[in-house]
Design an enzyme around this catalytic site. Structure first.
Site, PDB file in Angstrom:
ATOM      1  N   LYS A 248      49.392  43.355  13.248  1.00 42.09           N
ATOM      2  CA  LYS A 248      48.420  42.374  12.756  1.00 42.09           C
ATOM      3  C   LYS A 248      49.065  40.994  12.764  1.00 42.09           C
ATOM      4  CE  LYS A 248      45.269  41.508   8.828  1.00 42.09           C
ATOM      5  NZ  LYS A 248      44.798  41.972   7.511  1.00 42.09           N
TER       6      LYS A 248
ATOM      7  N   SER B  37      39.709  42.406   6.879  1.00 42.08           N
ATOM      8  CA  SER B  37      40.229  41.467   7.855  1.00 42.08           C
ATOM      9  C   SER B  37      41.041  42.104   8.988  1.00 42.08           C
ATOM     10  CB  SER B  37      41.131  40.460   7.145  1.00 42.08           C
ATOM     11  OG  SER B  37      42.288  41.103   6.631  1.00 42.08           O
TER      12      SER B  37
ATOM     13  N   SER C 285      40.951  45.168   3.184  1.00 44.91           N
ATOM     14  CA  SER C 285      41.147  44.774   4.583  1.00 44.91           C
ATOM     15  C   SER C 285      41.775  45.828   5.479  1.00 44.91           C
ATOM     16  CB  SER C 285      41.994  43.501   4.656  1.00 44.91           C
ATOM     17  OG  SER C 285      41.220  42.371   4.356  1.00 44.91           O
TER      18      SER C 285
END
Lengths: 497, 495
Positions: B80, B160, B184
């Site tokens: 990420k 997210s 997330s």
């Protein structure tokens, strides 16, 4: 920040300290927030060095530069230093304290917030005994001491169009020591900061070096009619010398008195002291219109330690100035004044003790205070750089005590050791500085002078104070080495006075 | 061996085959790089790092040949783009960090490399991890590899960690790192039929991960099944002296815990999670999950977590408050974007106005407001009190003997790109209604796919555990995984 809430009237100023105005006397009420740089190898929350004077931005870790994802890790040595200082201030040590963020934007504040202790400081209330003059002692109460980060430094002189930033100081640990508003004059403020600095230097927790910015103060000042209602205060930010602290207080008090006596009102505000003009001026409103949005720093756990942690630090505390002063008075028979002068600096006190040990304490104190300090001041030297060691000064005093040299010769000897160095006893022997106690030699000199000056003999016999002239002549002839007492006795005897 | 096979492996399977030398790490990496190239339409990666991947795979092969394989030797992963990676651009999905190349590697990713994993690239995310649909990324929305049955409408992968979930579901990597501040990891896992775990707060180091809300942020993995997720977490977790909030306790072998009996485990079903407007699919799924666990020998008990309803509003005070402070460092002075200005304040304002997207600006404003003088007590302080009460709700349930709590993961299946982004932001925030409580309480939470919606989209269930009892969650999740009808993976319509 402390004026409003703190109980105030624990003491009223000595009438001598009041400031005379057109409408009568005024009393200064003052409290200080002293920012003292913690003596530590590395910064409060990073491993970067705290060394002074390095090339710009050479002591900056990723944490200090607030790179993305970086986290603070508390430096335990800074915690110990804060606790030591708290103990030195006879203050309450809080076994649990917390770190908060103080949010504001400034280029030398990379995180966009300063990590400080807002709600729960590591040290609570304490007390400092301050000698304002040899005969006047006051107590200044401490409100709190907390740990916080220093900011970096903006450099405006490197480019015509840009400002540069040096982050070497960014993240260095500071102790903010907040006093209660117990100070009543500029002299008291100076004496308080001097004492605070002395305590921290004894403890080794802050070097107190003002030129390097290790000690700065925010000064809160208000004025009132003696015993009257409290006035509105102003805060003078970031005053960086003990002398300027005093000047700022006087200047600000006069400014406030002038406004009040003109029928005006004091606006609570933040001001700056301009040493060149000797006056304070208001900071631009932008500079002070901060809402710091304090909140607990979620990157740091509460700081917790136990009684054993405190006890271990307490056990290793050095003897502090107050205790040392009391001991010097008791053990060496010194006056309060002399003891006070000697303990102000730990190095000076150590020097004195090295000289005084096994000798006449009062004589040692006289030599250290008058000869040594006088000479150091003249040369602008620090005691650690004194060319005459404590051992040498002790040897000089021993030579006086044994009668080998006179007090006057001792001063010459001190001067020789100061400029040339060397072993005092050896110098005395090599240069023939020994006191002449051989009555025969003195007697011959006396006889020669009497024979050469019949007119003076007559005068002296008429007026015995003339004896001094003869003493001088004999000393001159013997190169100052004659024992003054023997000279006196012989002269009196031979002149029949 | 056909390349397609190398893109349809489990992480555990690949690990074992690599050790058996059935294929090389380089072949495996190459297959994934190719898949990534074909899947660029999904926009899952912000940066691809093929050269680095090949070099790492080569080194992995060398270690495999010498029999010195680490636990993740040769396994291609996506990272990420909230994790700082040394020498590789790190953006946090934001314009303000464009061009920023860290000189350091986050603790969690460095542990993955230590264990032999291969980095394929940096995965897209909502800007600064603020979002539930991956639509707030400066680098564009991520398209879910999933589509509704018979529809071409582009769906969100959740957020997210939308890039992470999409890449894992689309078989672009064998697993991915993610982070979870309010859901997330778990919500995108639920939307994409993958498994994601947000471990206990303090289990993984936050050092080197761009901070959103420090007291809530936690790293965790997303993978295609429970075992793979367990394997990844073991490498990611651990004490880090550089993160004062990380916890110093041994990391268990999560994989080894799999398969142990759940007989006698007590599973709490909180009535407060039955919210208005929840889709009937979700309600049915929840009941199904209960039945599967009961069938495996668990005791099912009804519990109450009375402060649940306050969790979302409190979260949307605490998280923005911390974010408003954490994001102050992006000021144009030292790195990233700088927009020139008349003076320093003008430079700050122009840089931050240009550098932050709408949602980030909104949260900075909310956070600044709730911490302001005069509002702090009414908002921030009350939110913290609610947080304490939420934590206590869970503590009481656990004290009463509950081993884990089963809830839905999301109120609905994935929605369409653009469907909610223009609506009232609260609409979007409601996606986190089942997940934020777990962050507020610092507990571990795992999402496992459990079925499909009527439209053929994955749906997940959430398991919430006691602090540091991730093993229990993995064990329970595997029971659901095995009992549930195979959710499978989306067809590769993207190329």
């Amino acid at each position: 920040m402390t004026h409003a809430a703190a109980p105030l009237d624990i003491r009223t100023a000595d009438p001598k300290k009041l400031i005379a105005g057109a409408t009568g006397d005024w009393e200064i009420i003052c409290g200080l927030e002293v920012h003292a740089q913690v003596t530590s190898q590395s910064k409060l929350f990073s491993g970067a060095s705290t060394g002074f004077g390095a090339e710009a931005n050479s002591h900056v870790s990723l944490v200090d530069a607030a790179m993305p994802g970086m986290l603070p890790v508390l430096n335990e040595e800074c915690v110990r230093q804060a606790v030591r200082t708290g103990l030195g201030l006879k203050a309450e040590i809080n076994k649990r304290s917390t770190f908060d963020r103080k949010n504001y934007f400034y280029p030398d504040l990379p995180q966009g917030y300063q990590i400080s202790q807002f709600k729960s400081p590591i040290v609570g209330e304490g007390e400092v005994v301050v000698d304002v003059t040899p005969s006047e002692q006051i107590k200044v109460r401490i409100e709190r001491l907390h740990l916080e980060q220093d900011a970096g430094k903006s450099l405006h002189d490197q480019s015509p169009t840009l400002s540069f930033v040096d982050l070497n100081r960014s993240g260095v640990a500071l102790m903010e020591i907040v006093s209660k508003p117990d100070i009543r004059s500029a002299d008291e403020a100076r004496a308080y900061v001097t004492k605070l600095r002395s305590i921290m230097r004894y403890l080794g927790t802050c070097d107190g070096n003002m030129e390097e910015g290790s000690l700065r103060a925010d000064v809160n000042v208000s004025v009132r009619k003696p015993g009257g209602a409290l006035g509105t205060r102003c805060e003078i930010k970031n005053v960086n010398s003990i002398r300027f602290i005093g000047q700022a207080i006087d200047a600000e008090a006069r400014r406030q008195i002038a406004i009040l006596e003109d029928g005006g009102a004091i606006v609570q505000e933040t001001r700056l002291f301009d040493p060149a003009r000797g006056e304070t001026r208001a900071m631009r409103s932008k500079e002070e219109a901060h809402d710091y949005r304090y909140f607990p720093d979620p990157d740091l756990l509460p700081l917790e330690f136990d009684d054993a942690f405190i006890a271990a630090l307490r056990d290793k505390l050095p003897e502090l100035p107050d205790a040392k002063k009391a001991r010097f008075m008791a053990d060496y028979g010194l006056t309060s004044y002399d003891a006070g002068v000697l303990v102000a600096e730990r190095e000076a006190a150590d020097y004195f003790e090295a000289v005084a040990r096994g000798r006449d304490g009062k004589l040692a104190a006289n030599w250290v205070i008058n000869e040594l300090f006088g000479r150091l001041n003249k040369e602008g030297l620090d005691i650690v750089h004194a060319p005459v060691s404590a051992a040498s000064l002790g040897a000089i005093i021993d030579l006086i005590g044994s009668g080998a040299i006179s007090g006057k010769i001792a001063k010459d000897l001190f001067e020789i050791v100061w400029t040339e160095g060397g072993d005092p006893a050896k110098i005395v022997a090599e240069r023939g500085l020994q006191q002449v106690t051989d009555t025969g030699a003195i007697s011959a000199a006396v006889d020669a002078i009497i024979a050469a000056n019949p007119d003076k003999v007559a005068q002296a016999q008429a007026k015995p104070t003339m004896l001094g002239w003869f003493v001088g002549q004999v000393m001159k002839q013997t190169g100052g080495k004659a024992n003054p007492q023997s000279v006196n006795e012989l002269l009196k005897q031979k002149l029949g006075i | 061996m056909a390349k397609l096979d190398l893109n349809n492996l489990t992480l555990a399977g690949a690990r074992d085959s690599l050790r058996a030398r059935d294929y090389s790490a380089q072949e495996l990496t190459e297959a994934h790089l190719e898949a990534m190239e074909k899947a660029r339409a999904l926009n899952a990666f912000i940066v691809e790092t093929p050269e680095q991947a090949r070099a790492m795979a080569k080194a992995a092969d060398a270690r495999l040949a010498k029999g010195e394989a680490g636990p993740l030797e040769g396994i291609p992963l996506g990272i990420k783009d909230l994790y700082c990676t040394q020498g590789v651009a790190t953006t946090a999905g934001s314009h303000i960090l464009e061009g920023f190349v860290p000189q350091y590697e986050s603790t969690v990713s460095s542990q993955l490399w230590r264990d032999g994993a291969v980095m394929l690239g940096k995965l897209n995310l909502d800007e600064f991890a603020m979002g539930s649909s991956n639509e707030t990324s400066h680098f564009g929305a991520v398209t879910s590899p999933w589509r509704r049955q018979g529809s071409n409408v582009a769906l969100v992968p959740g957020g997210s960690s939308g890039g992470s979930a999409a890449a894992v579901a689309a078989r672009l990597c064998l697993g991915a790192t993610a982070t979870d501040t309010g859901g997330s990891i778990r919500q995108p896992a639920a939307f994409t039929g993958t498994v994601g775990i947000k471990p206990t707060y303090g289990r993984c180091s936050r050092w080197g991960i761009v901070a959103f809300a420090s007291s809530l942020d936690q790293a965790g993995p997303i993978a295609r099944n429970v075992r793979d997720t367990a394997i990844l977490l073991r490498s990611m977790a651990g004490f880090d002296p550089k993160d004062s909030t990380s916890v110093d306790r041994p990391v268990p072998d999560y994989e080894a815990a799999l398969g142990s009996s759940i007989k006698g485990k007590t599973i709490g079903i909180p009535k407060e999670y039955r919210v208005d407007g929840m889709s009937p699919d979700i309600e049915a799924l929840w009941q199904q999950g209960i039945a599967w666990l009961r069938a495996a020998g668990a005791n099912i008990v009804d519990i109450t977590l009375p402060h649940t309803a306050h969790a979302l509003p409190a979260y949307y005070i605490v998280a923005p408050a911390e974010a408003s402070s954490n994001l102050a460092r992006y000021d144009g002075v030292r790195y990233g974007l700088r927009e020139q200005g008349r003076d320093i304040v003008d430079m700050y304002e122009k840089t931050r106005a240009a550098g932050f997207g709408k949602e980030v600006r909104r949260r900075i404003m909310i956070g600044t407001y709730v911490l302001s003088a005069g509002y702090y007590d009414a908002y921030y302080l009350r939110a913290q009190k609610i947080r304490t009460l939420i934590k206590r709700d869970f503590e009481q349930a656990f004290a009463a003997g509950v081993d884990a709590i089963l809830t839905p993961a999301t109120p609905s299946a994935a929605f369409g790109i653009g469907e909610k982004s223009d609506a009232d932001p609260i609409e979007m925030y409601l996606n986190d209604v089942f997940t934020v409580t777990v962050n507020m309480a610092g507990l571990p939470g795992l999402v496992v796919p459990a079925g499909l919606s009527a439209e053929g989209l994955p749906l997940g269930l959430q398991l919430i555990g006691r602090p540091f009892e991730e093993e229990t969650l993995f064990t329970l999740a595997q029971v659901i995984e095995e009992a549930a009808p195979k959710v499978g993976l989306p067809e590769a319509w993207w190329g």
